[in-house]
Scaffold this motif. Sequence first.
Motif, PDB file in Angstrom:
ATOM      1  N   UNK A   5     -15.887  12.325 -40.981  1.00 44.06           N
ATOM      2  CA  UNK A   5     -15.013  11.966 -39.851  1.00 44.06           C
ATOM      3  C   UNK A   5     -13.651  11.527 -40.382  1.00 44.06           C
ATOM      4  N   UNK A   6     -13.661  10.737 -41.442  1.00 46.87           N
ATOM      5  CA  UNK A   6     -12.412  10.260 -42.040  1.00 46.87           C
ATOM      6  C   UNK A   6     -11.565  11.420 -42.547  1.00 46.87           C
ATOM      7  N   UNK A   7     -12.198  12.372 -43.244  1.00 47.33           N
ATOM      8  CA  UNK A   7     -11.482  13.542 -43.776  1.00 47.33           C
ATOM      9  C   UNK A   7     -10.965  14.425 -42.643  1.00 47.33           C
ATOM     10  N   UNK A   8     -11.788  14.605 -41.610  1.00 47.71           N
ATOM     11  CA  UNK A   8     -11.390  15.435 -40.459  1.00 47.71           C
ATOM     12  C   UNK A   8     -10.122  14.880 -39.811  1.00 47.71           C
ATOM     13  N   UNK A   9     -10.084  13.577 -39.585  1.00 41.88           N
ATOM     14  CA  UNK A   9      -8.920  12.961 -38.929  1.00 41.88           C
ATOM     15  C   UNK A   9      -7.663  13.129 -39.777  1.00 41.88           C
ATOM     16  N   UNK A  10      -7.777  12.907 -41.075  1.00 40.32           N
ATOM     17  CA  UNK A  10      -6.621  13.027 -41.965  1.00 40.32           C
ATOM     18  C   UNK A  10      -6.135  14.477 -42.056  1.00 40.32           C
ATOM     19  N   UNK A  11      -7.098  15.418 -42.179  1.00 34.32           N
ATOM     20  CA  UNK A  11      -6.739  16.839 -42.284  1.00 34.32           C
ATOM     21  C   UNK A  11      -6.069  17.333 -41.004  1.00 34.32           C
ATOM     22  N   UNK A  12      -6.595  16.910 -39.854  1.00 32.12           N
ATOM     23  CA  UNK A  12      -6.025  17.302 -38.576  1.00 32.12           C
ATOM     24  C   UNK A  12      -4.605  16.753 -38.407  1.00 32.12           C
ATOM     25  N   UNK A  13      -4.404  15.524 -38.860  1.00 33.41           N
ATOM     26  CA  UNK A  13      -3.071  14.912 -38.752  1.00 33.41           C
ATOM     27  C   UNK A  13      -2.054  15.672 -39.595  1.00 33.41           C
ATOM     28  N   UNK A  14      -2.442  16.060 -40.817  1.00 30.99           N
ATOM     29  CA  UNK A  14      -1.536  16.815 -41.702  1.00 30.99           C
ATOM     30  C   UNK A  14      -1.245  18.194 -41.116  1.00 30.99           C
ATOM     31  N   UNK A  15      -2.295  18.876 -40.621  1.00 32.50           N
ATOM     32  CA  UNK A  15      -2.127  20.220 -40.051  1.00 32.50           C
ATOM     33  C   UNK A  15      -1.197  20.195 -38.842  1.00 32.50           C
ATOM     34  N   UNK A  16      -1.352  19.195 -37.974  1.00 30.09           N
ATOM     35  CA  UNK A  16      -0.478  19.076 -36.794  1.00 30.09           C
ATOM     36  C   UNK A  16       0.966  18.824 -37.220  1.00 30.09           C
ATOM     37  N   UNK A  17       1.145  17.989 -38.241  1.00 33.11           N
ATOM     38  CA  UNK A  17       2.494  17.699 -38.731  1.00 33.11           C
ATOM     39  C   UNK A  17       3.158  18.965 -39.279  1.00 33.11           C
ATOM     40  N   UNK A  18       2.401  19.764 -40.038  1.00 34.15           N
ATOM     41  CA  UNK A  18       2.944  21.022 -40.582  1.00 34.15           C
ATOM     42  C   UNK A  18       3.272  22.001 -39.458  1.00 34.15           C
ATOM     43  N   UNK A  19       2.419  22.040 -38.439  1.00 36.51           N
ATOM     44  CA  UNK A  19       2.628  22.961 -37.314  1.00 36.51           C
ATOM     45  C   UNK A  19       3.879  22.589 -36.533  1.00 36.51           C
ATOM     46  N   UNK A  20       4.102  21.309 -36.351  1.00 34.18           N
ATOM     47  CA  UNK A  20       5.298  20.852 -35.630  1.00 34.18           C
ATOM     48  C   UNK A  20       6.558  21.233 -36.385  1.00 34.18           C
ATOM     49  N   UNK A  21       6.518  21.058 -37.699  1.00 37.63           N
ATOM     50  CA  UNK A  21       7.678  21.426 -38.534  1.00 37.63           C
ATOM     51  C   UNK A  21       7.919  22.935 -38.466  1.00 37.63           C
ATOM     52  N   UNK A  22       6.836  23.734 -38.545  1.00 40.62           N
ATOM     53  CA  UNK A  22       6.946  25.194 -38.482  1.00 40.62           C
ATOM     54  C   UNK A  22       7.537  25.643 -37.143  1.00 40.62           C
ATOM     55  N   UNK A  23       7.052  25.036 -36.041  1.00 39.82           N
ATOM     56  CA  UNK A  23       7.550  25.389 -34.722  1.00 39.82           C
ATOM     57  C   UNK A  23       9.035  25.041 -34.568  1.00 39.82           C
ATOM     58  N   UNK A  24       9.450  23.930 -35.199  1.00 38.96           N
ATOM     59  CA  UNK A  24      10.845  23.495 -35.121  1.00 38.96           C
ATOM     60  C   UNK A  24      11.777  24.545 -35.737  1.00 38.96           C
ATOM     61  N   UNK A  25      11.304  25.157 -36.848  1.00 31.05           N
ATOM     62  CA  UNK A  25      12.161  26.127 -37.543  1.00 31.05           C
ATOM     63  C   UNK A  25      11.946  27.560 -37.043  1.00 31.05           C
ATOM     64  N   UNK A  26      10.706  27.977 -36.718  1.00 35.06           N
ATOM     65  CA  UNK A  26      10.387  29.378 -36.386  1.00 35.06           C
ATOM     66  C   UNK A  26      10.334  29.647 -34.891  1.00 35.06           C
ATOM     67  N   UNK A  27       9.900  28.692 -34.105  1.00 35.20           N
ATOM     68  CA  UNK A  27       9.743  28.840 -32.664  1.00 35.20           C
ATOM     69  C   UNK A  27       8.794  29.979 -32.311  1.00 35.20           C
ATOM     70  N   UNK A  28       7.775  30.169 -33.137  1.00 37.07           N
ATOM     71  CA  UNK A  28       6.780  31.215 -32.859  1.00 37.07           C
ATOM     72  C   UNK A  28       5.395  30.563 -32.840  1.00 37.07           C
ATOM     73  N   UNK A  29       4.699  30.792 -31.685  1.00 39.36           N
ATOM     74  CA  UNK A  29       3.378  30.162 -31.540  1.00 39.36           C
ATOM     75  C   UNK A  29       2.352  30.752 -32.491  1.00 39.36           C
TER      76      UNK A  29
END
Length: 354
Positions: A5-29
């Motif tokens: 559970x601890x690893x899942x929460x941390x991994x999900x938080x990192x993945x969401x952060x990377x996705x937000x950054x990618x969307x900011x620059x690429x604007x592609x879903x």
Amino acid sequence: MKLSVLVFINALAVAIALSVVNFYFQHKWYDVMVTLTIGFVTSYVVFYYLIEKYVYSKVKLIYKLIHNLKLGRDLRDALGESTSTDPIGDVEQEVKEWAREKKSEIEQLRSQEKFRREFLSNISHEFKTPLFAIQGYIEAIVEDEFYDTEMAMQFLKKAEKNVDRLSYLIKDLDEISKLESGEIPINYTRFKINDLIKEVFEQLELKAKQHEIKLIFKQKYDDAILVSADRDKICQVMINLIDNSFKYGKPGGSTSVSLFELHDQVLVEITDEGIGINEKHLPRLFERFFRIDSHRSREIGGSGLGLAIVKHIIEAHQQTINVRSTEGIGSTFGFTLQKVMQSPLKQVIPTLKS
């Protein structure tokens, strides 16, 4: 919290952060979803490996060490596999329990240290008082060179009294030490407590008259109550308590002894009509050398260990002793003894004989 559970929460938080950054620059879903998936999987694997290797395994080891060492097991056994599913939570609980235990131990050590200091101070004073008195009397006789023989005899008698006081102190200290260490065994016998009270009254009859105090037994001597205890030591307890009532009693008053039959015990109470004791002093009354009025107590005499010896003897019998008192009215000391249960047949036989 479990590792997955601890690893899942941390991994999900990192993945969401990377996705937000990618969307900011690429604007592609599409790129956002790819980044989210790859980022989550990669982060999950990395975090699981790092936490398992460098954090979780260490915490599990710490938990096993704490848990097993608390149980007194060998260190090598502590390195075995743990069945706990939440070692982090268990470690937190173990540490809290350990902290509470240590706090209690520290408070107990502080209390013992305070008692030790008071005891050393008291015993030093108790020994110095008669020693200085003896030294003063002997020096006065030596300086006078026995010129005044009458004065020399008076001083020698006073020195003798102080020597007796020292002897009582040493004897009582030795007895308390042996009682605490269990060197003095408790020799259980069956005896009639009524007969013992009668004997104690006979021993102290002259002393009671000297203090102008009347001894009263509120039951009948013929109504025998059998108890199981060390007869000699219970005799000592009663003599100490009754003698204590003489020291702090009032001339013309009385000291009474009462018996109360409980289910499997007998309650013995010694009540005086003395000066009484302030309630704040009652918890410390059985401590060694504790004196409510030091000046009056030393004038009366005694080692200051009588009640401490009484408490040790009663506790050595695995029984209890207590005191209740009211200033100006008197005090009552009560202790329990194991009652010998008589069979119904033995109780009927005396009735048939009569």
